[in-house]
Design an enzyme around this catalytic site. Structure first.
Site, short mmCIF file in Angstrom:
data_model
loop_
_atom_site.label_atom_id
_atom_site.label_comp_id
_atom_site.label_asym_id
_atom_site.label_seq_id
_atom_site.Cartn_x
_atom_site.Cartn_y
_atom_site.Cartn_z
N ASP A 1 28.49 -23.60 -30.40
CA ASP A 1 28.97 -24.94 -30.77
C ASP A 1 29.04 -25.11 -32.29
O ASP A 1 28.30 -24.45 -33.03
CB ASP A 1 28.03 -26.03 -30.22
CG ASP A 1 28.06 -26.13 -28.72
OD1 ASP A 1 28.73 -25.30 -28.07
OD2 ASP A 1 27.39 -27.03 -28.17
N HIS B 1 24.64 -21.95 -31.71
CA HIS B 1 25.48 -22.65 -32.69
C HIS B 1 25.98 -21.68 -33.74
O HIS B 1 25.26 -20.76 -34.16
CB HIS B 1 24.70 -23.79 -33.35
CG HIS B 1 24.29 -24.87 -32.39
ND1 HIS B 1 23.21 -24.75 -31.53
CD2 HIS B 1 24.84 -26.09 -32.13
CE1 HIS B 1 23.11 -25.84 -30.79
NE2 HIS B 1 24.08 -26.67 -31.13
#
Length: 324
Positions: free
Chosen positions: A121, A279
């Protein structure tokens, strides 16, 4: 003697008449005073209130159509009745937004056994390029939920590389501004359409999956997450939460590399298949460092790797907060 008696009788009669008259007058005066005592003169303020009451009660019938109390009550009822109508109107409005923002969901969705889906992400960024190099070296396909926070030309180039190398690209919102995107369904759709269009412009791919920033239920969308999910599901999009996490979003400072590895490998021992939250924003250097060991460790546990798509059933992955 007879005359004297007559005179006495006459005097007596006159005296009786006078006494009777005086008595009658006294009785009359007493009655008047009694009447005044029984019905005292009203107080001026009481009289004013009484006069106003009589005045209100004596208004013509045609004035009764607009009495204050009767007028106020219907207004209150109308306000109460307008609340659901306003909500319904909003729902109708956002369902009419962006008529091209739809996709088709397969009728049958699966969850492959002993399969791990690595997801990243908050990119694209320089970390994304490093992650792509590792994935290519390890022969692993993954999923990237992207934002619009990277400089435009650079972001589009990285998005294109994601797709060209066979990975899945999904929506993570354009701004990643929780307060803004979760303010309403309309606001969420505005942001979603912006990153959706950017992805298509950069890759010629129309995304079919997405991830809610913070997960499908968080402190910013607790008032409307059901409505958001219902609308995006109605449009054919699937969202993916996660059941494994590197824990690399626990603070502003990078999570230690060893912690990222153990967070995933300790929890994956109890899974038949999983979606791993990581991430690839620029500060996540330790995530990049941990990735080779995470891949090797998952393989040693008997897992294979795949990328997410709308052919995968998202319901199997319960939300696990990345905060520990």
């Amino acid at each position: 003697m007879s005359k004297f008696r007559n005179w006495i009788r006459l005097k007596r009669n006159k005296s009786l008449m006078i006494i009777f008259f005086i008595t009658a007058v006294a009785i009359a005066i007493s009655c008047v005073n009694l009447s005044k005592t029984s019905h005292p003169k009203p107080d001026p303020e009481d009289q004013l209130i009484e006069n106003k009451a009589e005045e209100n009660n004596s208004k013509p019938e045609n004035n009764e159509e607009k009495p204050p109390k009767t007028e106020n009550k219907p207004k209150e009822k109308k306000v109460q009745q307008q609340v659901p109508q306003f909500q319904a109107s909003n729902a109708k409005d956002y369902q009419q937004m962006y008529p091209d923002l739809y996709c088709t969901r397969p009728q049958n969705q699966i969850n492959p056994d002993k399969t791990i889906f690595l997801t990243f992400d908050d990119g694209p960024s320089d970390r994304t390029l490093e992650i792509l190099d590792i994935l290519r070296e390890k022969g692993v396909k993954a999923t990237f939920f992207v934002t619009g926070n990277c400089p435009l030309a650079k972001g589009k180039a990285i998005m294109k590389r994601i797709v060209d190398e066979g990975h899945t690209i999904g929506v993570h919102t354009y701004t990643h501004d929780f307060k803004k995107i979760y303010a309403s369904v309309n606001a969420f759709l505005d942001d979603f359409y912006k990153i959706y269009s950017l992805i298509y412009d950069a890759t010629s791919v129309k995304p079919t999956i997405f991830r809610f920033p913070g997960g499908s239920k968080n402190g910013f969308n607790k008032g409307n997450y059901r409505e958001l999910i219902a609308e995006m599901t109605r449009r054919g999009f699937d969202y993916f939460d996660w059941n494994l996490s590197a824990g690399d979003a626990v603070s502003r400072t990078p999570t230690p590399t060893a912690r990222c590895i153990s967070n995933v490998l300790n929890a994956s021992k109890n899974c038949r298949h999983g979606v791993v939250l990581m991430h690839d924003a620029r500060p996540k250097a330790t995530t990049v460092e941990a990735l080779p060991a995470i891949i090797d460790g998952l393989r040693s546990q008997g897992f294979s790797f795949d990328k997410l798509s709308n052919s995968i059933n998202p319901a199997a992955y319960s939300l696990v907060k990345p905060y520990r």
